[in-house]
Each structure stands twice: as structure tokens, then as C-alpha cells.
Design a protein around this motif. Structure first.
Motif, PDB file in Angstrom:
ATOM      1  N   GLY A  84     -77.566   9.057 -68.935  1.00  0.00           N
ATOM      2  CA  GLY A  84     -78.020  10.081 -69.879  1.00  0.00           C
ATOM      3  C   GLY A  84     -77.829   9.726 -71.338  1.00  0.00           C
ATOM      4  N   MET A  85     -77.748  10.758 -72.167  1.00  0.00           N
ATOM      5  CA  MET A  85     -77.746  10.584 -73.631  1.00  0.00           C
ATOM      6  C   MET A  85     -76.449   9.984 -74.171  1.00  0.00           C
ATOM      7  SD  MET A  85     -77.397  14.578 -74.776  1.00  0.00           S
ATOM      8  CE  MET A  85     -78.937  15.032 -74.000  1.00  0.00           C
ATOM      9  N   GLY A  86     -75.396  10.030 -73.364  1.00  0.00           N
ATOM     10  CA  GLY A  86     -74.144   9.443 -73.817  1.00  0.00           C
ATOM     11  C   GLY A  86     -73.433  10.307 -74.844  1.00  0.00           C
ATOM     12  N   ILE A  87     -72.272   9.814 -75.272  1.00  0.00           N
ATOM     13  CA  ILE A  87     -71.420  10.540 -76.212  1.00  0.00           C
ATOM     14  C   ILE A  87     -70.968   9.546 -77.278  1.00  0.00           C
ATOM     15  CG2 ILE A  87     -69.235  11.822 -76.446  1.00  0.00           C
ATOM     16  CD1 ILE A  87     -69.516  12.317 -73.324  1.00  0.00           C
ATOM     17  N   PRO A  88     -71.100   9.902 -78.562  1.00  0.00           N
ATOM     18  CA  PRO A  88     -70.635   8.985 -79.603  1.00  0.00           C
ATOM     19  C   PRO A  88     -69.132   8.703 -79.458  1.00  0.00           C
ATOM     20  CG  PRO A  88     -71.859  10.835 -80.550  1.00  0.00           C
ATOM     21  CD  PRO A  88     -71.683  11.134 -79.100  1.00  0.00           C
ATOM     22  N   GLN A  89     -68.707   7.463 -79.695  1.00  0.00           N
ATOM     23  CA  GLN A  89     -67.298   7.054 -79.540  1.00  0.00           C
ATOM     24  C   GLN A  89     -66.321   8.019 -80.206  1.00  0.00           C
ATOM     25  OE1 GLN A  89     -65.897   4.712 -77.581  1.00  0.00           O
ATOM     26  NE2 GLN A  89     -68.001   4.459 -76.859  1.00  0.00           N
ATOM     27  N   ASP A  90     -66.650   8.467 -81.421  1.00  0.00           N
ATOM     28  CA  ASP A  90     -65.735   9.331 -82.190  1.00  0.00           C
ATOM     29  C   ASP A  90     -65.459  10.654 -81.495  1.00  0.00           C
ATOM     30  OD1 ASP A  90     -66.460   7.338 -83.878  1.00  0.00           O
ATOM     31  OD2 ASP A  90     -67.396   8.620 -85.392  1.00  0.00           O
ATOM     32  N   ASN A  91     -66.379  11.070 -80.629  1.00  0.00           N
ATOM     33  CA  ASN A  91     -66.238  12.388 -79.993  1.00  0.00           C
ATOM     34  C   ASN A  91     -65.672  12.313 -78.589  1.00  0.00           C
ATOM     35  OD1 ASN A  91     -67.605  13.407 -82.253  1.00  0.00           O
ATOM     36  ND2 ASN A  91     -69.573  13.064 -81.288  1.00  0.00           N
ATOM     37  N   GLU A 137     -73.543   5.753 -76.466  1.00  0.00           N
ATOM     38  CA  GLU A 137     -74.599   6.650 -76.926  1.00  0.00           C
ATOM     39  C   GLU A 137     -75.970   6.098 -76.560  1.00  0.00           C
ATOM     40  OE1 GLU A 137     -74.048   7.701 -81.043  1.00  0.00           O
ATOM     41  OE2 GLU A 137     -75.308   9.471 -80.766  1.00  0.00           O
ATOM     42  N   GLY A 138     -76.793   6.951 -75.983  1.00  0.00           N
ATOM     43  CA  GLY A 138     -78.140   6.541 -75.599  1.00  0.00           C
ATOM     44  C   GLY A 138     -78.213   5.788 -74.281  1.00  0.00           C
ATOM     45  N   LYS A 139     -77.061   5.455 -73.702  1.00  0.00           N
ATOM     46  CA  LYS A 139     -77.067   4.685 -72.451  1.00  0.00           C
ATOM     47  C   LYS A 139     -76.516   5.457 -71.263  1.00  0.00           C
ATOM     48  CE  LYS A 139     -77.670  -0.027 -73.494  1.00  0.00           C
ATOM     49  NZ  LYS A 139     -77.118  -1.381 -73.479  1.00  0.00           N
ATOM     50  N   GLY A 140     -75.448   6.190 -71.497  1.00  0.00           N
ATOM     51  CA  GLY A 140     -74.882   6.940 -70.381  1.00  0.00           C
ATOM     52  C   GLY A 140     -73.392   7.137 -70.493  1.00  0.00           C
TER      53      GLY A 140
END
Ligand code: ATP
Ligand code: MG
Length: 158
Positions: A84-91, A137-140
């Protein structure tokens, strides 16, 4: 309650597989060995339900949702991963905080309260395990959690 985790996990996955959208594909990677854990089955069902619904909810373009279970020392390591859309590292750390959601506007549109993973963390830790996430992010995203294995004979006198 002492249950065979794979049987328990597969039953939950089966329930989701029956109603999943067509653009999401399920893959299971589980050993045939019996793995007994002592869990509150209602609470653990709630934890796993949220992790699987997140994997689907945050995969708007579909892809695979992979389920894995491995034995590591005297712990079970469970994995649910998505494309899916993934989660930014900072979050990444904050997703286990109460009411935290990565993108407020987008999250609002998708429904939910931001409590699911906070509850999951509380439940898993109450069972003597840990929960964490890896994501790009953007990968899963992959959610991991561990649970102590019930060793043979343990709990016999209860
Ligand atoms: P609720 O579970 O209470 O209905 P929710 O799904 O928004 O709402 P959590 O399950 O706690 O809340 O997840 C917190 C946030 O972490 C989500 O809002 C989302 O931004 C992010 N998140 C969780 N799982 C994933 C995932 N598989 N892929 C991408 N983002 C995720
Ligand atoms: Mg959720």
C-alpha cells in the motif's frame, strides 16, 4: 485460553478473504507446526482484525497482503505486509499512539478513529509480546508482532 496460533490466525484471514476486494490478493506463509499460545482470543481477534483492515484500507491500488508466522527462540513472530501507500519514516513510531493518523485529511475520508494500533500495542504488550512497523512510503508496510510460545506441559496445573 490456549490455542494453536496458526489455526486461530487462518480462521481470521479466511473471514477477511471472503469479503476482500478483488484487487487485493492474499498470500499465506505459515509452517505446518503447531504453535500454542495462551491468549485472550477476543482481544487478539480485535488486534489482528485491525492490522488486516489497515493493510487493505491503506492499499487503495490493491496488491498483495502477505501473512507470515515464524518461530524465533521461544517467541512467535507474526507478520502482515502490504503493497500500500506506506508510512513516512518520521511518522513510523507514532502510529501506535492514541488518535494518531498519518494524514488527517486522507484519514478522515477513510474512516476510523486512530485507536486501532494503540489498542493493539496495549494488548500485545499485555500478552508479553512486542509490536512494531517497517514501511517505505509508496511501497508498503509490514506490521510485526511477537507472542510468547506456550511450552509443552506449562499451565497443566491451572
Ligand atoms: P481505526 O483503526 O481506529 O479505525 P485507523 O486505522 O486510522 O483507525 P490505526 O489502525 O491506529 O488507526 O492506524 C493509525 C494510522 O497509521 C492510520 O491512520 C494510518 O495513517 C497509519 N497506518 C496504519 N496501518 C497502515 C498501513 N498498513 N499502511 C499505511 N498506513 C497505515
Ligand atoms: Mg485501523
Amino acid at each position: 485460553e490456549i490455542v494453536d496460533f496458526n489455526k486461530f490466525f487462518n480462521k481470521i484471514i479466511d473471514r477477511f478473504e471472503m469479503s476482500k476486494p478483488e484487487h487485493i490478493n492474499f498470500q499465506r506463509l505459515m509452517p505446518d507446526t503447531d504453535m500454542f499460545v495462551e491468549i485472550d482470543t477476543d482481544k487478539m481477534t480485535q488486534v489482528i482484525d485491525n492490522i488486516i483492515s489497515n493493510a487493505m484500507k491503506y492499499s487503495p491500488n490493491g496488491g498483495n497482503v502477505r501473512f507470515g508466522v515464524i518461530l524465533k527462540d521461544d517467541m512467535l513472530k507474526v507478520m502482515v505486509s502490504d503493497d500500500g501507500m506506506g508510512i513516512p519514516q518520521d511518522n513510523l513510531e507514532r502510529i501506535f499512539d492514541r488518535f494518531y493518523r498519518v494524514d488527517r485529511a486522507r484519514a478522515r475520508a477513510m474512516g476510523g478513529t486512530g485507536l486501532g494500533l494503540a489498542i493493539a500495542k496495549e494488548m500485545i504488550e499485555a500478552h508479553g509480546g512486542e509490536i512494531w512497523a517497517e514501511s517505505e512510503e509508496g511501497k508498503g508496510t509490514t506490521i510485526f508482532f511477537t507472542l510468547p510460545i506456550q511450552l509443552e506441559g506449562e499451565g497443566e496445573w491451572e
